[in-house]
Design a protein around this motif. Structure first.
Motif, mmCIF file in Angstrom:
data_model
loop_
_atom_site.group_PDB
_atom_site.id
_atom_site.type_symbol
_atom_site.label_atom_id
_atom_site.label_comp_id
_atom_site.label_asym_id
_atom_site.label_seq_id
_atom_site.Cartn_x
_atom_site.Cartn_y
_atom_site.Cartn_z
ATOM 1 N N ARG A 193 39.425 19.673 -21.268
ATOM 2 C CA ARG A 193 39.073 18.381 -20.692
ATOM 3 C C ARG A 193 38.220 17.551 -21.656
ATOM 4 N NH1 ARG A 193 37.651 19.569 -14.291
ATOM 5 N NH2 ARG A 193 39.777 20.138 -13.669
ATOM 6 N N GLU B 24 39.697 13.824 -20.946
ATOM 7 C CA GLU B 24 40.290 13.945 -19.621
ATOM 8 C C GLU B 24 40.300 12.615 -18.875
ATOM 9 O OE1 GLU B 24 42.235 16.502 -16.713
ATOM 10 O OE2 GLU B 24 41.980 16.377 -18.900
ATOM 11 N N ASN C 230 28.856 12.648 -14.107
ATOM 12 C CA ASN C 230 29.816 13.534 -14.762
ATOM 13 C C ASN C 230 29.189 14.269 -15.937
ATOM 14 O OD1 ASN C 230 32.543 14.394 -14.346
ATOM 15 N ND2 ASN C 230 33.086 13.441 -16.288
ATOM 16 N N ASN D 256 36.058 16.680 -9.637
ATOM 17 C CA ASN D 256 35.174 17.496 -10.467
ATOM 18 C C ASN D 256 34.016 18.059 -9.657
ATOM 19 O OD1 ASN D 256 36.789 16.902 -12.657
ATOM 20 N ND2 ASN D 256 35.394 15.391 -13.545
ATOM 21 N N GLU E 288 35.151 20.868 -7.378
ATOM 22 C CA GLU E 288 35.367 22.135 -8.077
ATOM 23 C C GLU E 288 34.089 22.955 -8.132
ATOM 24 O OE1 GLU E 288 38.994 21.065 -11.199
ATOM 25 O OE2 GLU E 288 36.907 20.868 -11.836
ATOM 26 N N ARG F 69 39.743 23.276 -15.114
ATOM 27 C CA ARG F 69 38.296 23.214 -15.287
ATOM 28 C C ARG F 69 37.886 24.005 -16.524
ATOM 29 N NH1 ARG F 69 33.736 25.420 -10.978
ATOM 30 N NH2 ARG F 69 31.899 24.608 -12.103
ATOM 31 N N ASP F 70 36.993 23.441 -17.313
ATOM 32 C CA ASP F 70 36.531 24.108 -18.529
ATOM 33 C C ASP F 70 35.829 25.421 -18.187
ATOM 34 O OD1 ASP F 70 37.447 22.041 -20.165
ATOM 35 O OD2 ASP F 70 35.588 20.906 -19.937
ATOM 36 N N ASP F 71 36.065 26.438 -19.011
ATOM 37 C CA ASP F 71 35.410 27.724 -18.834
ATOM 38 C C ASP F 71 34.989 28.248 -20.200
ATOM 39 O OD1 ASP F 71 37.763 28.600 -20.055
ATOM 40 O OD2 ASP F 71 38.642 29.346 -18.188
#
Length: 288
Positions: free
Chosen positions: A13, A17, A103, A166, A169, A207-209
């Motif tokens: 993202r 994104e 954000n 977002n 999530e 989603r970023d991990d």
């Protein structure tokens, strides 16, 4: 005739994104050229494609655009998502800036050490439910229209719906007390172009991990801590640590590779605790 829009970024993202969301909402097809290594980034720089040495980079209408705000403004203007006059544009900009503030907190969550994440989650929940979402709910209630500005779709609506997803999530319950925002989310999500983007297999990124973070770190290798503006080798010799500042690259308060503010957490490079800087993100935003 200009070809398909091309996005140059890593496969995550990050700051691209919002651009993906806006292009998708406008019904614009785009091709993605993923950076897979630091060499890929160096090639873009060395070939003169990055005037400020940073991505995102978007090829559109015969231009090579960098800087996230500039890219979003161009797309919104071209596709009639930026209001009908200067007053509406000012309102759209104001609302979008607020969305970016919130954000930023979400994007920063992953880089905090586990012992700090509880506090950061509490901060996110407080800012969401007591500051930002009430403000947007109030706007919708004040005019009773379907969209934030001018009673027609704008980039503000698209970015707000992205933000709502977002937030959900992180904690789905944070939107429970905002019925107008939920209605807006449903309305925008059912637009054919957005509905397609939300389907599995689309170009929307998960989603970023930590796996994505590690990939980004390898691409955006960093040789210094932008906050202190000291050479990385000297900085890390002093702290007896390897250069790890690039760990924050993914999430936008990053090294010079992405052109944004770099914060050194004590868990990354041994520098003094920078929690005061993290708590003042909104005052020091540096969107590339």
């Amino acid at each position: 005739m200009p070809g398909k829009v091309k996005l140059h970024y890593f496969d995550g993202r990050g700051r691209m994104e919002a651009i993906r969301w806006l292009l998708a909402a406008a019904g614009v097809e785009f091709e993605e050229i993923f950076l897979e290594s630091a060499e890929d980034l160096d090639k873009l720089r060395n070939d003169g494609h990055l005037p400020f040495q940073q991505v995102p980079l978007v090829e559109i209408d015969g231009m090579e655009l960098v800087q996230t705000r500039a890219i979003l403004n161009y797309i919104a203007s071209k596709h009639n998502l930026y209001g009908k006059d200067l007053k509406e544009r000012a309102l759209i900009d104001m609302y979008v800036e607020g969305m970016m503030d919130l954000n930023e907190i979400i994007m920063m969550l992953l880089i905090h050490p586990p012992e700090e994440q509880v506090n950061q989650l509490a901060l996110l929940k407080e800012k969401t439910t007591n500051r930002y979402f009430p403000a947007f709910e109030k706007v919708l209630k004040s005019h009773g229209q379907d969209y934030l500005v001018g009673n027609r779709l704008s980039r503000a609506d698209v970015h707000l719906v992205e933000l709502i997803y977002n937030v959900e999530e992180v904690d789905p319950g944070l939107t429970a007390n905002f019925p107008l925002l939920k209605a807006l989310q449903t309305r925008i999500s059912n637009l054919p172009t957005v509905k397609k983007f939300l389907q599995p297999g689309s170009q929307r990124k998960p989603r970023d991990d930590m796996k994505i973070l590690d990939k980004a770190r390898k691409i955006f290798s960093c040789y210094g801590c932008g906050l202190f503006n000291v050479p990385g080798e000297e900085h890390n010799r002093e702290h007896n640590r390897p250069t790890l500042c690039s760990q924050v690259t993914l999430l936008s308060l990053t090294c010079r590779c992405t052109g944004t503010l770099s914060l050194c957490s004590s868990t990354l490079c041994g520098a003094p605790d920078m929690s005061f800087a993290l708590s003042s993100l909104s005052a020091t935003q540096a969107w590339a």
